[in-house]
Design a protein around this motif. Structure first.
Motif, PDB file in Angstrom:
ATOM      1  N   VAL A 174      -3.215   1.022   7.274  1.00  0.00           N
ATOM      2  CA  VAL A 174      -1.989   1.329   6.548  1.00  0.00           C
ATOM      3  C   VAL A 174      -0.844   0.451   7.027  1.00  0.00           C
ATOM      4  N   GLY A 175      -0.857   0.137   8.321  1.00  0.00           N
ATOM      5  CA  GLY A 175       0.156  -0.781   8.835  1.00  0.00           C
ATOM      6  C   GLY A 175       0.061  -2.134   8.154  1.00  0.00           C
ATOM      7  N   GLY A 176      -1.165  -2.595   7.889  1.00  0.00           N
ATOM      8  CA  GLY A 176      -1.349  -3.858   7.190  1.00  0.00           C
ATOM      9  C   GLY A 176      -0.863  -3.791   5.759  1.00  0.00           C
ATOM     10  N   LEU A 177      -1.123  -2.669   5.084  1.00  0.00           N
ATOM     11  CA  LEU A 177      -0.628  -2.490   3.725  1.00  0.00           C
ATOM     12  C   LEU A 177       0.891  -2.549   3.691  1.00  0.00           C
ATOM     13  N   ARG A 178       1.515  -1.931   4.678  1.00  0.00           N
ATOM     14  CA  ARG A 178       2.980  -1.924   4.733  1.00  0.00           C
ATOM     15  C   ARG A 178       3.527  -3.297   5.111  1.00  0.00           C
ATOM     16  N   ALA A 179       2.795  -4.016   5.956  1.00  0.00           N
ATOM     17  CA  ALA A 179       3.220  -5.375   6.293  1.00  0.00           C
ATOM     18  C   ALA A 179       3.148  -6.272   5.063  1.00  0.00           C
ATOM     19  N   ASP A 180       2.205  -5.991   4.159  1.00  0.00           N
ATOM     20  CA  ASP A 180       2.098  -6.736   2.908  1.00  0.00           C
ATOM     21  C   ASP A 180       3.182  -6.334   1.909  1.00  0.00           C
ATOM     22  N   THR A 181       3.968  -5.312   2.244  1.00  0.00           N
ATOM     23  CA  THR A 181       4.941  -4.744   1.308  1.00  0.00           C
ATOM     24  C   THR A 181       6.324  -4.773   1.946  1.00  0.00           C
ATOM     25  N   PRO A 182       7.040  -5.889   1.854  1.00  0.00           N
ATOM     26  CA  PRO A 182       8.343  -5.987   2.506  1.00  0.00           C
ATOM     27  C   PRO A 182       9.327  -4.895   2.078  1.00  0.00           C
ATOM     28  N   GLY A 183       9.157  -4.386   0.856  1.00  0.00           N
ATOM     29  CA  GLY A 183      10.069  -3.355   0.369  1.00  0.00           C
ATOM     30  C   GLY A 183       9.980  -2.046   1.118  1.00  0.00           C
ATOM     31  N   CYS A 184       8.945  -1.871   1.940  1.00  0.00           N
ATOM     32  CA  CYS A 184       8.836  -0.649   2.743  1.00  0.00           C
ATOM     33  C   CYS A 184       9.885  -0.596   3.850  1.00  0.00           C
ATOM     34  N   ALA A 185      10.380  -1.756   4.237  1.00  0.00           N
ATOM     35  CA  ALA A 185      11.303  -1.813   5.370  1.00  0.00           C
ATOM     36  C   ALA A 185      12.670  -1.259   4.993  1.00  0.00           C
ATOM     37  N   GLY A 186      13.168  -0.374   5.810  1.00  0.00           N
ATOM     38  CA  GLY A 186      14.551   0.066   5.662  1.00  0.00           C
ATOM     39  C   GLY A 186      14.765   1.310   4.830  1.00  0.00           C
ATOM     40  N   TRP A 187      13.780   1.701   4.019  1.00  0.00           N
ATOM     41  CA  TRP A 187      13.965   2.922   3.237  1.00  0.00           C
ATOM     42  C   TRP A 187      12.618   3.488   2.835  1.00  0.00           C
ATOM     43  N   VAL A 188      12.648   4.697   2.290  1.00  0.00           N
ATOM     44  CA  VAL A 188      11.440   5.367   1.816  1.00  0.00           C
ATOM     45  C   VAL A 188      11.371   5.173   0.305  1.00  0.00           C
ATOM     46  N   PHE A 189      10.346   4.501  -0.144  1.00  0.00           N
ATOM     47  CA  PHE A 189      10.230   4.194  -1.567  1.00  0.00           C
ATOM     48  C   PHE A 189       9.286   5.178  -2.230  1.00  0.00           C
TER      49      PHE A 189
END
Length: 404
Positions: free
Chosen positions: A18-33
């Motif tokens: 899941v960490g890799g999925l989030r690393a592939d998703t810059p929009g995860c940083a800074g807020w809850v989408f």
């Protein structure tokens, strides 16, 4: 998906990071989408593919760039078809799902006086399209009621099909305004039994569930790229089962049709008859990358994870005094709808946004064939995806508790 530090979860003997999925998703940083039912966050691979082709177009021009990208465009057809269990020749691309759905509807052959069966949960775009098309063709739209659990009543549908004079069944797999899941496979079995064309709107299901057109049994399926599939905006596609008895699409050009004489033309068979010349090549390439990404993640695992996260969110919200969860059905999707007593849903959405959480509003006008819930202000719509985390869900529950 690249390996990075982060929580890992099992997927049929494999491990999804899941960490890799989030690393592939810059929009995860800074807020809850939590707005993937509207327009989700694209993976970096999709972004890079789109930008790379736009840069190529800037250097060599659109036609030359398209010629050089022929392999990528072919791959898009293969990946999207593979994602839904179709043949590559059964899929054609559009600028959005509404365009794909409308073109499919326009090609369905009906006789004046026949009925078209649909659901109470149809999205406004489909509802307006059905009513307009029915008026042009001289047919009648009939809404099949829900059963006691809130989904399309299969027993009533069967009885209506037995009556005859049904030219089309057009339903959604998952509506936009709640977490219910319609029994798409049961509907497909009935349509095959009675020989009725079946059009399925899969906008919210492609990318979060396994969607297999053979298992579902639909003749036509439309979907968008921007939602749970995590593709670019302005992309969509249509599946056309080979051999489906259709008429000519309402709009035909020299790609979908062949001009054989001064006053003669021939429309190509199947999905090819819906094809058009002009499209955003970069976006279509990005859609193919998104489909490939979804296939690597695995839709069986995605369904389980999204369902677990959405379940935790519903449970946490449902335990609060002053919060009402409105989702219904035997099975539930990743779309969670709720309201806060005494607060307009728009206010709740904005308050959450100010606290770093992105949600949306499910408005009464999104559907008109069922009694609207939530009043004029609608409902808060929080749609989770597999890149969300349990900690984010708990944070949202805590923030809503503060707002109550």
């Amino acid at each position: 998906m690249r390996a990075t530090c982060g929580r890992s979860v099992s997927r049929g003997g494999f491990v999804v990071d899941v960490g890799g999925l989030r690393a592939d998703t810059p929009g995860c940083a800074g807020w809850v989408f939590l707005d993937s039912a509207g327009a989700s966050l694209v993976p970096r691979q999709v972004h890079e593919a789109v930008v790379a082709h736009l840069e190529l177009e800037s250097r060599v021009g659109g036609y030359e760039a398209q010629d050089r990208a022929a392999g990528l465009l072919e791959s898009t057809g293969v990946e999207v078809a593979g994602l839904i269990g179709a043949g590559a020749g059964e899929v054609v691309f559009f600028e959005g799902a509404s365009q794909a759905w409308s073109q499919a509807l326009g090609a369905v052959v009906v006789e004046p006086g026949q009925r078209v069966l649909t659901t109470t949960s149809e999205y406004a775009s489909n509802g307006v399209g059905l009513l307009r098309w029915a008026a042009l063709r001289g047919v009648r739209v009939q809404v099949v009621p829900d059963d006691a659990e809130g989904v399309l009543d299969v027993a009533v549908l069967e009885a209506e099909l037995e009556r005859g004079d049904v030219g089309l069944v057009a339903i959604n797999h998952m509506p936009t305004h709640s977490g219910l899941v319609n029994p798409a496979e049961a509907v497909g079995a009935l349509c095959r039994r009675f020989g009725v064309v079946y059009l399925l709107d899969a906008c919210q299901s492609v990318g979060q569930w396994e969607v297999d057109v053979e298992r579902i049994g639909c003749d036509l399926l439309s979907a968008t790229g921007r939602k749970f599939l995590r593709g670019p905006r302005g992309t969509g596609f249509l599946y056309v089962r080979q051999g489906t008895p259709l008429g000519e699409p309402l709009l035909v050009n020299h790609i979908g049709g062949e001009w054989s004489g001064a006053r003669e033309y021939r429309v190509r068979e199947g999905a090819a008859g819906f094809a058009s010349f002009e499209h955003a090549v970069a976006a279509q390439i990005g859609l193919g990358v998104a489909a490939a990404y979804a296939r690597r993640v695995g839709m069986g695992w995605a369904r389980e994870r999204i369902g677990a996260l959405a379940g935790r969110l519903r449970e946490g919200l449902g335990e609060m005094a002053g919060v009402v969860v409105h989702d219904r059905g035997r099975e539930l999707s990743g779309i969670v709808t709720f309201s806060v007593v005494g607060r307009e849903s728009g206010w709740v959405v904005e308050a959450l946004r100010e606290r770093g959480v992105r949600t949306g509003v499910s408005r009464p006008g999104d559907q008109r064939w069922a009694e609207p819930v939530g009043g004029a202000g609608g409902l808060v719509r929080a749609s989770v995806h597999y890149f969300n985390t349990e900690e984010e869900v708990e944070r949202v529950v805590g923030l809503v508790r503060e707002l109550t």
